[in-house]
Design a protein around this motif. Structure first.
Motif, PDB file in Angstrom:
ATOM      1  N   LYS A   1      33.446 -13.323   4.616  1.00 49.39           N
ATOM      2  CA  LYS A   1      32.644 -12.155   4.256  1.00 49.39           C
ATOM      3  C   LYS A   1      31.187 -12.329   4.668  1.00 49.39           C
ATOM      4  O   LYS A   1      30.520 -11.353   5.059  1.00 49.39           O
ATOM      5  CB  LYS A   1      32.732 -11.913   2.748  1.00 49.39           C
ATOM      6  N   LYS A   2      30.708 -13.563   4.615  1.00 52.28           N
ATOM      7  CA  LYS A   2      29.322 -13.809   5.014  1.00 52.28           C
ATOM      8  C   LYS A   2      29.144 -13.632   6.521  1.00 52.28           C
ATOM      9  O   LYS A   2      28.054 -13.257   6.974  1.00 52.28           O
ATOM     10  CB  LYS A   2      28.896 -15.222   4.583  1.00 52.28           C
TER      11      LYS A   2
ATOM     12  N   GLU B   1      28.434 -10.100   6.986  1.00 50.31           N
ATOM     13  CA  GLU B   1      27.038  -9.826   6.643  1.00 50.31           C
ATOM     14  C   GLU B   1      26.113 -10.274   7.770  1.00 50.31           C
ATOM     15  O   GLU B   1      25.114  -9.602   8.077  1.00 50.31           O
ATOM     16  CB  GLU B   1      26.672 -10.532   5.343  1.00 50.31           C
TER      17      GLU B   1
ATOM     18  N   GLN C   1      26.156  -7.688  10.454  1.00 51.88           N
ATOM     19  CA  GLN C   1      25.409  -6.490  10.066  1.00 51.88           C
ATOM     20  C   GLN C   1      23.911  -6.704  10.245  1.00 51.88           C
ATOM     21  O   GLN C   1      23.198  -5.805  10.720  1.00 51.88           O
ATOM     22  CB  GLN C   1      25.737  -6.127   8.616  1.00 51.88           C
ATOM     23  N   ARG C   2      23.434  -7.879   9.883  1.00 49.95           N
ATOM     24  CA  ARG C   2      21.997  -8.167  10.029  1.00 49.95           C
ATOM     25  C   ARG C   2      21.604  -8.267  11.500  1.00 49.95           C
ATOM     26  O   ARG C   2      20.518  -7.828  11.898  1.00 49.95           O
ATOM     27  CB  ARG C   2      21.652  -9.453   9.282  1.00 49.95           C
TER      28      ARG C   2
ATOM     29  N   LYS D   1      13.773 -10.531   8.145  1.00 45.86           N
ATOM     30  CA  LYS D   1      15.209 -10.349   8.387  1.00 45.86           C
ATOM     31  C   LYS D   1      15.796 -11.526   9.161  1.00 45.86           C
ATOM     32  O   LYS D   1      16.909 -11.973   8.875  1.00 45.86           O
ATOM     33  CB  LYS D   1      15.444  -9.043   9.153  1.00 45.86           C
TER      34      LYS D   1
ATOM     35  N   LEU E   1      21.422 -17.140   5.647  1.00 48.37           N
ATOM     36  CA  LEU E   1      22.821 -16.758   5.486  1.00 48.37           C
ATOM     37  C   LEU E   1      23.714 -17.590   6.409  1.00 48.37           C
ATOM     38  O   LEU E   1      24.818 -18.011   6.017  1.00 48.37           O
ATOM     39  CB  LEU E   1      22.980 -15.272   5.799  1.00 48.37           C
TER      40      LEU E   1
END
Length: 382
Positions: A93-94, A97, A100-101, A241, A248
């Protein structure tokens, strides 16, 4: 179809395809009522769990030192591949993410120069994944066919099997089929787990470079001071970001890399000892040489790009002053001073909060492998 599988991924298409083939995506989704889930469970019970156990059950039980070294080497490699695969599957799941970033940052490329650089970055990622495919493909071939050249009936790797494959042809075919399946699956596990860290680090380096281009161009066009202040604010947000993207990323790769650094130093040392002192025929020499090359290629790219990430974040500090800040408003210059202090903080890059992810670690791994090789050689001579 999986709730997290991204078949339209710009950068990580090969990553998602590999995890889908390995059953990782289905295991993460936990859709118990589907055949895909139970097929993934069966595959990983037979390979991810079963193959390392079969190897460990015969640890140091062979007469020939070469067989013991091969068994120890493959047992450790197999166990580490299983551990890394499980850690990555838990954190799939990370990776979504992270994608997406990265997509958010990609949308900030609004000039021809930045779009051209982004296209170059995409080509570099394709080249990287292609090189990895060929290297790991060679490992599959050399690992799975060497036993065919033995005079007596043997398995690709010395391991325990529940039936007597030495006397039964059916049992032998089943045992060989299981090991070849395990080799292909675990090499693919290593491929995807080893490819993701350098890929995402290269992406972070690229995003830093794009931010440097945006920062250094502020104040040289016909925009008014108010517009330049807004551009700086947007760049400050981009920096935040990218920093969050890096944090992350470290949540995903930190512990797998710790396992990798420790195991590879032992693996390379063992393989080097076998190559120098026990490998007599050409097949064994080719196998151990390719194994050592593959092991070093597992960590060199991530160590190299780890150093590049730190270097790229450091360049942001000077990129701020490359803008035409002298002719800007007092508010702009105050923001520059604050931003400069923020860019002085470099990201923390540690495998398991213990080992730095940098070229110095690659050199340390080589030294550790040589030390372990000499330790094995001294033990074998006594």
């Amino acid at each position: 179809m999986s709730t997290i599988f991204n078949k339209g991924s710009v950068y990580f298409g090969v990553i998602w395809s590999s995890y889908c083939v390995l059953g990782g995506v289905d295991l993460y989704d936990k859709r118990y009522g589907t055949s895909r889930y139970w097929a993934a469970v069966l595959l990983n019970v037979l390979v991810t769990l079963g193959f390392p156990l079969m190897l460990f059950m015969t640890m140091f039980s062979f007469e020939l030192p070469l067989d013991n070294l091969v068994n120890f080497n493959i047992s450790l490699t197999s166990a580490s591949a299983s551990v890394k695969f499980v850690i990555f599957v838990i954190r799939l799941k990370k990776i979504v993410e992270i994608e997406q970033r990265v997509a958010q940052l990609d949308r900030r490329a609004d000039t021809d120069e930045q779009r051209s650089y982004k296209a170059q970055l995409a080509r570099k990622l394709v080249i990287m994944s292609t090189v990895y495919k060929y290297i790991y493909g060679c490992v599959v071939v050399t690992s799975s066919v060497s036993f065919l050249f033995c005079k007596e009936r043997s398995l690709p790797f010395p391991a325990w099997f529940p039936t007597d494959w030495t006397t039964s042809l059916t049992s032998y075919i089943i045992a060989v089929s299981h090991q070849i399946l395990a080799i292909v699956v675990q090499v693919l596990q290593n491929f995807v787990d080893d490819l993701f860290p350098p890929m995402i680090f290269l992406i972070i380096v690229g995003q830093c470079e794009l931010l440097i281009q945006r920062l250094s161009s502020i104040g040289y066009d016909q925009s008014d001071q108010r517009a330049n202040e807004w551009k700086l604010i947007e760049c400050i947000r981009d920096h935040q970001k990218i920093f969050e993207l890096h944090e992350l990323t470290m949540e995903v790769i930190s512990w797998p890399l710790l396992v990798q650094f420790v195991v590879i130093s032992i693996d390379v040392g063992t393989a080097l000892c076998a190559l120098l002192f026990y490998a007599e025929n050409m097949n064994d020499k080719v196998y151990f040489s390719s194994f050592i090359f593959a092991m070093t290629m597992q960590i060199f790219p991530i160590c190299y790009y780890g150093t590049m990430v730190e270097y790229s974040f450091g360049r942001l500090h000077y990129a701020v002053y490359s803008s035409n800040w002298v002719d800007q408003s007092m508010s702009y210059r105050k923001s520059v001073l604050i931003f400069v202090e923020r860019t002085r903080r470099l990201p923390k890059q540690m495998a398991g909060n213990f080992i730095p992810i940098a070229l110095t670690t690659f050199l340390a791994n080589c030294k550790a492998a040589y030390s372990f090789c000499t330790l094995l050689a001294d033990s074998g001579s006594k």
